[in-house]
Each structure stands twice: as structure tokens, then as C-alpha cells.
Write a protein that holds these residues in place. Structure first.
Motif, PDB file in Angstrom:
ATOM      1  N   PHE A  42       0.962  -1.169   0.017  1.00 15.60           N
ATOM      2  CA  PHE A  42       0.028   0.070   0.027  1.00 15.60           C
ATOM      3  C   PHE A  42       0.965   1.224  -0.108  1.00 15.60           C
ATOM      4  CE2 PHE A  42      -2.707  -3.695   1.554  1.00 15.60           C
ATOM      5  CZ  PHE A  42      -3.709  -3.097   0.905  1.00 15.60           C
ATOM      6  N   ARG A  43       0.405   2.201  -0.541  1.00 12.59           N
ATOM      7  CA  ARG A  43       0.933   3.563  -0.486  1.00 12.59           C
ATOM      8  C   ARG A  43       0.075   4.618   0.027  1.00 12.59           C
ATOM      9  NH1 ARG A  43       1.703   5.619  -6.528  1.00 12.59           N
ATOM     10  NH2 ARG A  43      -0.244   6.689  -6.060  1.00 12.59           N
ATOM     11  N   LEU A  44       0.648   5.580   0.833  1.00 11.97           N
ATOM     12  CA  LEU A  44      -0.036   6.539   1.447  1.00 11.97           C
ATOM     13  C   LEU A  44       0.552   7.820   0.903  1.00 11.97           C
ATOM     14  CD1 LEU A  44      -2.182   7.881   3.552  1.00 11.97           C
ATOM     15  CD2 LEU A  44      -0.496   7.299   5.309  1.00 11.97           C
ATOM     16  N   ASP A  45      -0.174   8.773   0.743  1.00 13.34           N
ATOM     17  CA  ASP A  45      -0.080  10.258   0.599  1.00 13.34           C
ATOM     18  C   ASP A  45      -0.568  10.923   1.602  1.00 13.34           C
ATOM     19  OD1 ASP A  45       1.471   9.637  -1.860  1.00 13.34           O
ATOM     20  OD2 ASP A  45       0.093  10.340  -3.166  1.00 13.34           O
ATOM     21  N   LEU A  46       0.164  11.163   2.818  1.00 12.84           N
ATOM     22  CA  LEU A  46      -0.714  11.683   3.846  1.00 12.84           C
ATOM     23  C   LEU A  46      -0.843  13.141   3.798  1.00 12.84           C
ATOM     24  CD1 LEU A  46      -1.524  11.038   6.721  1.00 12.84           C
ATOM     25  CD2 LEU A  46       0.642  11.979   7.675  1.00 12.84           C
ATOM     26  N   PRO A  47      -2.035  13.764   3.760  1.00 14.28           N
ATOM     27  CA  PRO A  47      -2.206  15.213   3.369  1.00 14.28           C
ATOM     28  C   PRO A  47      -1.328  16.159   4.486  1.00 14.28           C
ATOM     29  CG  PRO A  47      -4.457  14.013   3.392  1.00 14.28           C
ATOM     30  CD  PRO A  47      -3.387  13.164   3.854  1.00 14.28           C
ATOM     31  N   LYS A  48      -1.501  17.398   3.981  1.00 16.50           N
ATOM     32  CA  LYS A  48      -0.553  18.449   4.888  1.00 16.50           C
ATOM     33  C   LYS A  48      -1.597  19.725   4.601  1.00 16.50           C
ATOM     34  CE  LYS A  48       3.089  20.482   3.204  1.00 16.50           C
ATOM     35  NZ  LYS A  48       4.252  20.690   2.778  1.00 16.50           N
ATOM     36  N   PRO A  49      -2.191  20.135   6.056  1.00 14.57           N
ATOM     37  CA  PRO A  49      -1.685  19.862   7.452  1.00 14.57           C
ATOM     38  C   PRO A  49      -2.478  18.655   7.894  1.00 14.57           C
ATOM     39  CG  PRO A  49      -3.129  21.471   7.474  1.00 14.57           C
ATOM     40  CD  PRO A  49      -2.905  21.394   6.004  1.00 14.57           C
ATOM     41  N   CYS A  50      -1.722  17.690   8.899  1.00 17.74           N
ATOM     42  CA  CYS A  50      -2.322  16.536   9.263  1.00 17.74           C
ATOM     43  C   CYS A  50      -1.836  16.407  10.703  1.00 17.74           C
ATOM     44  CB  CYS A  50      -2.156  15.412   8.491  1.00 17.74           C
ATOM     45  SG  CYS A  50      -2.875  13.852   8.790  1.00 17.74           S
ATOM     46  N   ILE A  51      -3.138  16.048  11.578  1.00 16.76           N
ATOM     47  CA  ILE A  51      -2.565  15.590  12.895  1.00 16.76           C
ATOM     48  C   ILE A  51      -3.489  14.771  13.584  1.00 16.76           C
ATOM     49  CG2 ILE A  51      -3.699  17.770  13.783  1.00 16.76           C
ATOM     50  CD1 ILE A  51      -1.874  18.000  16.240  1.00 16.76           C
ATOM     51  N   GLY A  52      -2.884  13.594  14.234  1.00 18.59           N
ATOM     52  CA  GLY A  52      -3.789  12.719  14.895  1.00 18.59           C
ATOM     53  C   GLY A  52      -3.362  11.316  14.366  1.00 18.59           C
ATOM     54  N   ASP A  53      -4.090  10.408  15.029  1.00 21.63           N
ATOM     55  CA  ASP A  53      -3.339   8.796  14.992  1.00 21.63           C
ATOM     56  C   ASP A  53      -4.693   8.089  14.114  1.00 21.63           C
ATOM     57  OD1 ASP A  53      -0.673   9.083  15.870  1.00 21.63           O
ATOM     58  OD2 ASP A  53      -1.579   8.708  17.748  1.00 21.63           O
ATOM     59  N   PHE A  54      -4.744   8.050  12.996  1.00 19.24           N
ATOM     60  CA  PHE A  54      -5.912   7.521  11.993  1.00 19.24           C
ATOM     61  C   PHE A  54      -6.013   6.066  12.042  1.00 19.24           C
ATOM     62  CE2 PHE A  54      -5.287  11.904  11.115  1.00 19.24           C
ATOM     63  CZ  PHE A  54      -6.590  12.529  11.258  1.00 19.24           C
ATOM     64  N   THR A  55      -6.437   5.143  13.020  1.00 20.86           N
ATOM     65  CA  THR A  55      -6.102   3.953  13.301  1.00 20.86           C
ATOM     66  C   THR A  55      -7.571   3.242  13.100  1.00 20.86           C
ATOM     67  OG1 THR A  55      -6.249   4.193  15.709  1.00 20.86           O
ATOM     68  CG2 THR A  55      -3.682   4.032  14.452  1.00 20.86           C
ATOM     69  N   SER A  56      -8.370   3.909  13.221  1.00 20.89           N
ATOM     70  CA  SER A  56      -9.849   3.228  12.992  1.00 20.89           C
ATOM     71  C   SER A  56     -10.355   3.320  11.774  1.00 20.89           C
ATOM     72  CB  SER A  56     -10.976   4.053  14.147  1.00 20.89           C
ATOM     73  OG  SER A  56     -12.095   3.452  14.141  1.00 20.89           O
ATOM     74  N   GLY A  57     -10.374   2.088  11.067  1.00 23.92           N
ATOM     75  CA  GLY A  57     -10.920   1.946   9.731  1.00 23.92           C
ATOM     76  C   GLY A  57     -10.296   0.728   9.208  1.00 23.92           C
ATOM     77  N   GLN A  58     -10.846   0.220   8.154  1.00 25.68           N
ATOM     78  CA  GLN A  58     -10.422  -0.962   7.451  1.00 25.68           C
ATOM     79  C   GLN A  58     -10.345  -0.971   5.900  1.00 25.68           C
ATOM     80  OE1 GLN A  58     -10.467  -3.923   9.057  1.00 25.68           O
ATOM     81  NE2 GLN A  58     -10.638  -2.953  11.053  1.00 25.68           N
ATOM     82  N   ILE A  59      -9.283  -1.870   5.649  1.00 26.60           N
ATOM     83  CA  ILE A  59      -9.256  -2.172   4.375  1.00 26.60           C
ATOM     84  C   ILE A  59      -9.624  -3.622   4.321  1.00 26.60           C
ATOM     85  CG2 ILE A  59      -7.618  -2.621   2.239  1.00 26.60           C
ATOM     86  CD1 ILE A  59      -7.917   0.266   3.139  1.00 26.60           C
ATOM     87  N   TYR A  60     -10.559  -4.040   3.387  1.00 24.56           N
ATOM     88  CA  TYR A  60     -11.160  -5.078   3.225  1.00 24.56           C
ATOM     89  C   TYR A  60     -10.678  -5.914   1.940  1.00 24.56           C
ATOM     90  CZ  TYR A  60     -14.550  -3.279   6.602  1.00 24.56           C
ATOM     91  OH  TYR A  60     -15.147  -2.891   7.565  1.00 24.56           O
ATOM     92  N   PHE A  61     -10.636  -7.434   2.120  1.00 19.03           N
ATOM     93  CA  PHE A  61     -10.248  -8.194   0.982  1.00 19.03           C
ATOM     94  C   PHE A  61     -11.524  -9.436   0.994  1.00 19.03           C
ATOM     95  CE2 PHE A  61      -6.433  -6.827   3.247  1.00 19.03           C
ATOM     96  CZ  PHE A  61      -5.966  -6.007   2.070  1.00 19.03           C
ATOM     97  N   TRP A  62     -11.798  -9.515  -0.156  1.00 17.27           N
ATOM     98  CA  TRP A  62     -12.976 -10.696  -0.293  1.00 17.27           C
ATOM     99  C   TRP A  62     -12.725 -11.623  -1.347  1.00 17.27           C
ATOM    100  CZ3 TRP A  62     -17.079  -8.789   2.884  1.00 17.27           C
ATOM    101  CH2 TRP A  62     -17.076  -7.658   3.364  1.00 17.27           C
ATOM    102  N   GLY A  63     -13.061 -12.493  -1.009  1.00 19.28           N
ATOM    103  CA  GLY A  63     -12.721 -13.713  -1.950  1.00 19.28           C
ATOM    104  C   GLY A  63     -14.238 -14.487  -2.240  1.00 19.28           C
ATOM    105  N   GLU A  64     -14.492 -14.455  -3.404  1.00 21.14           N
ATOM    106  CA  GLU A  64     -15.959 -14.962  -3.967  1.00 21.14           C
ATOM    107  C   GLU A  64     -15.488 -16.365  -4.725  1.00 21.14           C
ATOM    108  OE1 GLU A  64     -19.597 -14.353  -7.110  1.00 21.14           O
ATOM    109  OE2 GLU A  64     -18.538 -12.279  -5.724  1.00 21.14           O
ATOM    110  N   ALA A  65     -16.359 -17.403  -4.232  1.00 19.93           N
ATOM    111  CA  ALA A  65     -15.904 -18.670  -5.004  1.00 19.93           C
ATOM    112  C   ALA A  65     -16.544 -18.494  -6.482  1.00 19.93           C
ATOM    113  CB  ALA A  65     -16.676 -19.887  -4.266  1.00 19.93           C
ATOM    114  N   VAL A  66     -15.637 -18.995  -7.245  1.00 23.34           N
ATOM    115  CA  VAL A  66     -15.886 -19.121  -8.649  1.00 23.34           C
ATOM    116  C   VAL A  66     -16.631 -20.245  -9.005  1.00 23.34           C
ATOM    117  CG1 VAL A  66     -14.976 -18.985 -11.133  1.00 23.34           C
ATOM    118  CG2 VAL A  66     -13.833 -17.866  -9.194  1.00 23.34           C
TER     119      VAL A  66
END
Length: 358
Positions: free
Chosen positions: A334-358
Motif C-alpha cells: 500500500f501507498r499513502l499520501d498523507l495530506p498536509k496539514p495533518c494531525i492525529g493517529d488515524f487507526t480506526s478504519g478497514q481495508i477489506y479483502f473479499w474472496g468469492e468462490a468461482v
């Protein structure tokens, strides 16, 4: 004169007597025959053009043409048309059914009764040859076509690897089995295993930084050969602590710019990033990568759509090959472009991965 008359009378008597000859003696007798009509076991042939696999009803019962491996889930169906031939007569056929079990051939569990249909197709046109050999023609006195519809039951009653075939039983309990035994893994467990974390470490406002690499594995049941189609989605990120966070103008670190262009193509003005998603990813799977994704930037990174609860809004991880075989891996950075200005610890959130049987 009297003597002459006497001679004439004697001659007439001789002439009127019946002729008598000897008859040759004769005698006659009858012999029965001994014959036992052999009870022949029924024979079965499948029409390969009528072997069809279907989705379950929740998926509109469409033909499951994308299934390339022998696994099936609850509600999915396999249909066959089979011809049953009994030399002792079509009326001698007692039952035709599909079976599942651990061994090939007869004697497995009867799962569904097949239903006779009105087909009169000559089996010889499907390559059925018997005897010398010669193509077998349809005979309604000794043959009948049947349709068999096998439905996968819930995992509680059907789980694991089974042989699946069709049997016919006659009225003397002789059994004939279709030559073709199919081998299915029914109701395999599907899962994905994620190794690693999306760790950017310390990052300064206005900085671009790359995470450690995640490895995503198709962890479906071993031996099931389940193929998963892999998707990605995510949410915005928040600082779970009341700390006066801001990034850049509200207390949220946005996942993307609203799914609008330019996506991961960053736009700069006066040395400052003014457009482009904050989070992007790069994935590889064998010879394939996100570099060929429709939304990829010059670095091969693509954007992440918002998770809405609608599977249609999720994005294939790799457009050209989103499929992951059982035991296979996808590597994602993953790549993050952190905006400016920015302050805080942004740890509440999710990246989801999904697998659907073919």
C-alpha cells in the motif's frame, strides 16, 4: 350254359373284392425344450450434451460455466440425461437414481430419483455402440431416457469428497451403473489468510510512504481446488481518541477522493498535491499485477473503492487475473499520501479483502 354263367359270376365276385396291401408301422413322440431367459442388468449411457451444472436459485439458477474445478456448494445442481437399456424390457426397469459415495460403482447412497422423459434420440448418434459393434438405435420396448437432477444439500449432510454417478435397478435387483463416475468436493470451507499488517510506521504530513507487504492466501479446504475471485474495498480512517485530529480540514483521513478521477494519479500545484487518492495499492500474482488495471497510475498503483455492502461496488484486486487457486497467494503493498496539514493517529478504519468462490 350253366357252367358258363357260374364262371362269369365267379369273375365278378373276384373283381368286386377290395384290394388289400400291408401298411408300414410308424410311431411318434414329442420332446419339450429347456430355455431360461437370462436376466440382463440394465445398461446406462449419458448424453454429454445434456450434462449441465447450475448455480443455486439465489444466483438465478444460471448455468455455471465459470466453474473449472469439481467443487460445489449448497443449492448448486448437476443435471444429466441418461439412456437406460434393459434387454428384458423397458417395463423391467424398477428405479433409476443418482448416487454419491466414497467408492466408484454401484452400492453408494441413493440421493435423487431420476424421472423418465419423452426423448427418442438414437443412442448411436451419441457414440453408443454394442455388439459387433454397431450403433445402437432407440427401441421403446427396451429403452427409456431419464433426466437426473442432483442438488447439493447443506454441509451438515453433504461435506467432503464423493464419487457421483447414476444407477439403474431392474425388478430382480440387478444394477447397472453409468460408466462415468464424477468426483466432487461438496460444500468445502472457504477462507482467506492474511499475513502481515498495513504498517506505514512514522510518516510526516505531506509525505508519500509505502507499507510493508501483505500476503493474502486462498485458505479453502486442502484438496478442494476452490478458486476465489479476489476483490478489495475499504473505509475512511479516524482517530479513535478525542485529540483534536484534522487531516487536512476535518477529523478524517479519507480513503479516496470519492471514487472520481484522477484516482491514484496525483495532481500537484505549486509543489502541493491538490488531487488524487490518499490510499492506493500495488498487487502481484504470478505474471499479473495491478500495473494493467484500468485505474493504475504510472507506478502501477490503483485506487480502493468504498465498501458499501454491495458486492458490485468492490474492485477486482487485479483486473486481468483476479482469480486465486486454493493455496495460492497475492502480494499487496500500500501507498499513502498523507495530506498536509495533518494531525492525529488515524487507526480506526478497514481495508477489506473479499474472496468469492468461482
Amino acid at each position: 350254359m350253366k357252367k358258363l354263367i357260374g364262371l362269369l359270376v365267379a369273375a365278378m365276385l373276384v373283381l368286386t373284392l377290395p384290394l388289400s396291401f400291408a401298411v408300414t408301422p410308424a410311431v411318434g413322440s414329442g420332446v419339450g425344450i429347456i430355455i431360461y431367459t437370462r436376466d440382463e442388468a440394465p445398461r446406462i449411457w449419458m448424453d454429454p450434451n445434456k450434462r449441465i451444472v447450475y448455480h443455486n436459485n439465489a444466483d438465478d439458477h444460471d448455468v455455471l460455466i465459470e466453474r473449472t474445478q469439481n467443487y460445489a456448494f449448497e443449492g448448486e445442481q448437476v443435471w444429466w440425461d441418461v439412456l437406460v437399456y434393459d434387454k428384458n424390457g423397458e417395463e423391467n426397469i424398477k428405479n433409476v437414481h443418482a448416487t454419491i459415495g466414497p467408492e466408484q460403482g454401484p452400492g453408494n447412497i441413493e440421493e435423487v430419483e431420476c424421472v423418465g422423459n419423452e426423448r427418442t434420440t438414437d443412442p448411436g448418434k451419441l457414440g453408443v455402440y454394442i455388439g459387433d459393434p454397431y450403433p445402437l438405435t432407440f427401441d421403446p420396448d427396451t429403452m427409456r431416457w431419464y433426466t437426473c437432477k442432483f442438488t447439493v444439500e447443506p454441509q451438515e449432510s453433504m461435506y467432503g469428497e464423493y464419487y457421483v454417478t447414476v444407477e439403474a435397478v431392474d425388478k430382480t435387483d440387478l444394477v447397472g451403473t453409468m460408466d462415468e463416475n464424477e468426483y466432487w468436493f461438496l460444500n468445502p470451507n472457504i477462507a482467506i489468510d492474511i499475513r502481515g499488517a498495513i504498517d506505514f510506521g512514522d510518516i510526516s504530513p505531506g509525505e508519500r510512504k509505502y507499507s510493508s507487504t501483505l500476503v493474502i492466501t486462498n485458505a479453502a479446504d486442502e484438496g478442494s481446488a476452490v478458486v476465489l475471485q479476489m476483490f478489495i474495498s475499504g473505509t475512511d480512517f479516524y482517530d479513535p481518541n478525542p485529540s483534536g485530529a484534522r487531516c487536512p480540514d476535518s477529523n478524517v483521513l479519507a480513503l479516496n477522493n470519492g471514487n472520481d478521477k484522477p484516482g491514484c494519479q496525483a495532481v500537484f500545484k505549486d509543489g502541493k498535491k491538490v488531487a488524487g487518492d490518499n490510499f492506493c495499492y500495488f498487487a502481484t500474482r504470478g505474471a499479473y499485477s495491478t500495473n494493467t488495471n484500468a485505474g493504475a497510475d504510472a507506478e502501477g498503483y490503483d485506487d480502493i473503492p468504498y465498501e458499501t455492502g454491495d458486492p458490485d461496488n468492490r474492485a477486482p484486486i487485479i483486473d486481468t487475473n483476479p482469480f486465486l487457486n486454493q493455496g495460492g497467494d497475492i502480494a499487496i503493498t500500500f501507498r499513502l499520501d498523507l495530506p498536509k496539514p495533518c494531525i492525529g493517529d488515524f487507526t480506526s478504519g478497514q481495508i477489506y479483502f473479499w474472496g468469492e468462490a468461482v
